[in-house]
Design a protein around this motif. Structure first.
Motif, mmCIF file in Angstrom:
data_model
loop_
_atom_site.group_PDB
_atom_site.id
_atom_site.type_symbol
_atom_site.label_atom_id
_atom_site.label_comp_id
_atom_site.label_asym_id
_atom_site.label_seq_id
_atom_site.Cartn_x
_atom_site.Cartn_y
_atom_site.Cartn_z
ATOM 1 N N UNK A 1 134.251 -26.290 -51.061
ATOM 2 C CA UNK A 1 134.427 -27.444 -51.731
ATOM 3 C C UNK A 1 133.493 -27.807 -52.659
ATOM 4 N N UNK A 2 133.556 -28.460 -53.738
ATOM 5 C CA UNK A 2 132.671 -28.950 -54.771
ATOM 6 C C UNK A 2 131.710 -29.868 -53.917
ATOM 7 N N UNK A 3 132.176 -30.599 -53.141
ATOM 8 C CA UNK A 3 131.457 -31.757 -52.558
ATOM 9 C C UNK A 3 130.332 -30.847 -51.421
ATOM 10 N N UNK B 1 121.121 -31.042 -48.804
ATOM 11 C CA UNK B 1 120.970 -32.495 -49.797
ATOM 12 C C UNK B 1 121.609 -32.254 -50.925
ATOM 13 N N UNK B 2 122.485 -32.965 -51.339
ATOM 14 C CA UNK B 2 123.281 -33.004 -52.464
ATOM 15 C C UNK B 2 122.461 -34.100 -53.610
ATOM 16 N N UNK C 1 126.170 -23.862 -54.884
ATOM 17 C CA UNK C 1 126.889 -24.761 -55.876
ATOM 18 C C UNK C 1 128.492 -24.118 -56.006
ATOM 19 N N UNK C 2 129.379 -25.211 -55.833
ATOM 20 C CA UNK C 2 130.693 -24.897 -55.711
ATOM 21 C C UNK C 2 131.180 -25.428 -57.151
ATOM 22 N N UNK C 3 131.728 -24.593 -57.645
ATOM 23 C CA UNK C 3 132.208 -25.189 -59.194
ATOM 24 C C UNK C 3 133.114 -24.097 -59.832
ATOM 25 N N UNK C 4 133.994 -24.706 -60.518
ATOM 26 C CA UNK C 4 134.825 -23.772 -61.372
ATOM 27 C C UNK C 4 134.421 -23.425 -62.533
#
Length: 125
Positions: free
Chosen positions: A87-89, A39-40, A122-125
């Motif tokens: 991926x961020x999504x 769940x995003x 969490x996928x983030x730069x």
């Protein structure tokens, strides 16, 4: 008591990998169909992958095919979700769930009886 506990989430950069674990206690996980859901923020819970108890057939959400792999290690009463090329999504709380055993599996959350508390990815730069 019956319990599912997810682990392995965390912060990862795009393109990175994580392996989520779902450890069961109080029941034999291998007798159940197992699903991974997520769940995003701002979105409904969606099925990511599932693995059947009979035959071990698997299904994946289209957007994760080729990147995620579901597997089970019955001796450890654990199911895994290997996530590559993140991926961020993919950012979401990931839940594992156990449902009645079947030959095939479906990612319909109402079919699953036992749910873990979730682990944040969490996928983030």
């Amino acid at each position: 008591q019956l319990q599912l506990v997810e682990s392995g989430g965390g912060l990862v950069q795009p393109g990175g990998s994580l392996r989520l674990s779902c450890a069961a206690s109080g029941f034999t996980l291998g007798s159940y169909t197992i699903g991974w859901f997520r769940q995003a923020p701002g979105k409904e819970r969606e099925g990511v992958s599932c693995i059947s108890s009979i035959g071990g057939s698997t299904k994946y959400k289209e957007s994760v095919k080729g990147r995620f792999t579901i597997s089970r290690e019955n001796a450890k009463n654990t199911v895994y979700l290997q996530m590559n090329s993140l991926k961020p999504e993919d950012t979401a709380v990931y839940y594992c769930a156990a449902g009645v055993g079947s030959i095939d599996c479906d990612m319909i959350y109402s079919l699953y009886r036992y749910w873990g508390q979730g682990t944040q990815v969490t996928v983030s730069s």
